[in-house]
Write an enzyme that holds these catalytic residues in place. Structure first.
Site, mmCIF file in Angstrom:
data_model
loop_
_atom_site.group_PDB
_atom_site.id
_atom_site.type_symbol
_atom_site.label_atom_id
_atom_site.label_comp_id
_atom_site.label_asym_id
_atom_site.label_seq_id
_atom_site.Cartn_x
_atom_site.Cartn_y
_atom_site.Cartn_z
ATOM 1 N N ARG A 150 56.731 20.956 79.477
ATOM 2 C CA ARG A 150 56.988 19.704 80.188
ATOM 3 C C ARG A 150 57.098 18.491 79.272
ATOM 4 N NH1 ARG A 150 55.115 23.291 83.302
ATOM 5 N NH2 ARG A 150 53.946 23.792 81.445
ATOM 6 N N THR A 151 56.107 18.308 78.402
ATOM 7 C CA THR A 151 56.092 17.072 77.594
ATOM 8 C C THR A 151 57.311 17.033 76.692
ATOM 9 O OG1 THR A 151 53.700 17.351 77.623
ATOM 10 C CG2 THR A 151 54.579 15.641 76.188
ATOM 11 N N LYS A 177 54.525 25.650 54.925
ATOM 12 C CA LYS A 177 54.351 25.761 53.461
ATOM 13 C C LYS A 177 53.133 24.985 52.988
ATOM 14 C CE LYS A 177 59.369 25.471 53.165
ATOM 15 N NZ LYS A 177 60.402 24.462 52.872
ATOM 16 N N ARG A 213 52.867 16.121 69.093
ATOM 17 C CA ARG A 213 51.788 16.939 69.660
ATOM 18 C C ARG A 213 51.114 17.633 68.481
ATOM 19 N NH1 ARG A 213 51.783 20.615 74.968
ATOM 20 N NH2 ARG A 213 51.634 18.496 75.799
ATOM 21 N N HIS A 254 45.849 13.002 76.113
ATOM 22 C CA HIS A 254 47.254 13.209 76.466
ATOM 23 C C HIS A 254 47.642 12.003 77.330
ATOM 24 C CE1 HIS A 254 50.987 15.024 77.295
ATOM 25 N NE2 HIS A 254 50.618 16.213 77.742
#
Ligand code: CP
Length: 342
Positions: free
Chosen positions: A82-83, A112, A134, A162
């Site tokens: 969703r986000t 890496k 995120r 959030h």
């Protein structure tokens, strides 16, 4: 004109900014509806000439192409549906462009060993305009903002916060009840690891204190003391429950369900299984519906696993899919307020 300089946590937003986000989201909803209608008319045209004529003769909403030429960079260290999608769609609907790295721990130089700080320093130095991040640990967005030359939007930082989810949660409550006041809000699930719950509680605590919050969860994943302390400091009445009772179900106008956050238990699967078993007591199913207020609503930030049964989806009180859709309008509003101003 003022501009929002990104969004890291719920507490940073003042009430006037919150109201501006919601009224802008209303405008975005109108714009999306007009654009959807126009697309339908074009699709129904008998031939290309008619399609072009429909497109030419329709006046467009002033926000169409508002962010033309602007670029959103999405970098997600943890999975999202969703986000990630709603930010991309929000940017595209406003005429902007997106660059994405999903699962950055696999598909970027993070694999890496590159640090968050270096990653953000480089990406924000590119000619893009805003970054959504995120991250898998608390404080990721704040760290990123310190090294970013562009505004950063916190799209979830571990079990921290959030904040854009909390905005769409409040927006959804306002859609149904108007300004949230005198509501019993029953928040359930994994309250220790759930970042959406934390952001929502901060938002309610700071701006909508005349509501009563009931936290319902297995004891092992109860709501954090910091949240309880914040709510008490803001004179919000709150209660904690480790089992569901008929009275508790009946009293709630808003049921905000969340899933057990399995990914936060990787080091302790035994604990996960215990919590999962105890959370069976909090499932929203047909029995729950029978006891619930007929004018109440059921919300969930999604994804769900089994904590709301599929039988609930067709009940008029199930608002979680509309809630997810509202994420588009709220994120469009945020992008406008960050990139253009208000
Ligand atoms: N609600 C929410 O954040 O969903 P995603 O993890 O799919 O983005």
């Amino acid at each position: 004109m003022k501009q929002l300089n990104g969004l890291i946590d719920s507490q940073q937003l003042e009430k006037d900014v919150l109201e501006e986000i919601f009224s802008t989201a209303d405008e975005m909803k109108i714009m999306v509806s007009q654009e959807t209608q126009l697309k339908e008319e074009i699709r129904k045209a008998k031939n290309i000439e008619e399609a072009l004529q429909i497109k030419k003769s329709n006046s467009r909403h002033p926000y169409t192409n508002l962010l033309s030429g602007m670029i959103l960079g999405n970098i997600f260290y943890e999975k999202s549906t969703r986000t990630s999608w709603s930010f991309k769609i929000a940017m595209l609907l406003l005429g902007g462009m997106c660059v994405n790295t999903d699962d950055a721990k696999t598909f970027s130089s993070v694999a890496k060993g590159e640090s968050l700080e270096d990653t953000i320093r480089v990406l924000s130095g590119y000619p893009l305009d805003v970054i959504t991040l995120r991250y898998d640990k608390v404080g990721g967005a704040k760290r990123a903002q310190a090294f970013s030359s562009k505004p950063v939007i916190n799209a979830g930082d571990g079990k921290g916060q959030h904040p854009t989810q909390a905005l769409l949660d409040i927006y959804t409550m306002i859609e149904v009840f108007g300004e949230p006041t005198n509501l019993n809000i029953l928040i359930m699930g994994d309250l220790d690891n759930g970042r959406t719950v934390r952001s929502l509680a901060y938002n309610i605590g700071k701006h909508y204190p005349k509501n009563v919050i009931h936290f319902g969860s297995p004891e092992k994943v109860k709501i954090g003391d910091d949240i309880k302390e914040f709510l008490s400091r803001h004179n919000v009445e709150w209660h904690e429950h480790f089992k569901l009772t008929p009275d508790l179900i009946r009293s709630a106008q808003v049921v905000y369900q969340t899933r057990i956050q399995k990914e936060r238990f990787e080091d302790n699967l035994t604990l996960f299984r215990e919590v999962e078993a105890e959370s069976e007591l909090f499932i929203v199913d047909e029995d729950f519906l029978e006891q619930m207020d007929e004018n109440g609503i059921i919300m969930h930030p999604l994804p769900r696993v089994n904590e709301i049964t599929y039988a609930v989806d067709n009940d008029s009180r199930a608002h979680y899919f509309q809630q997810a859709l509202n994420g588009i309008y709220v994120r469009m509003a945020l992008l406008k307020m960050i990139l253009i101003g208000y």
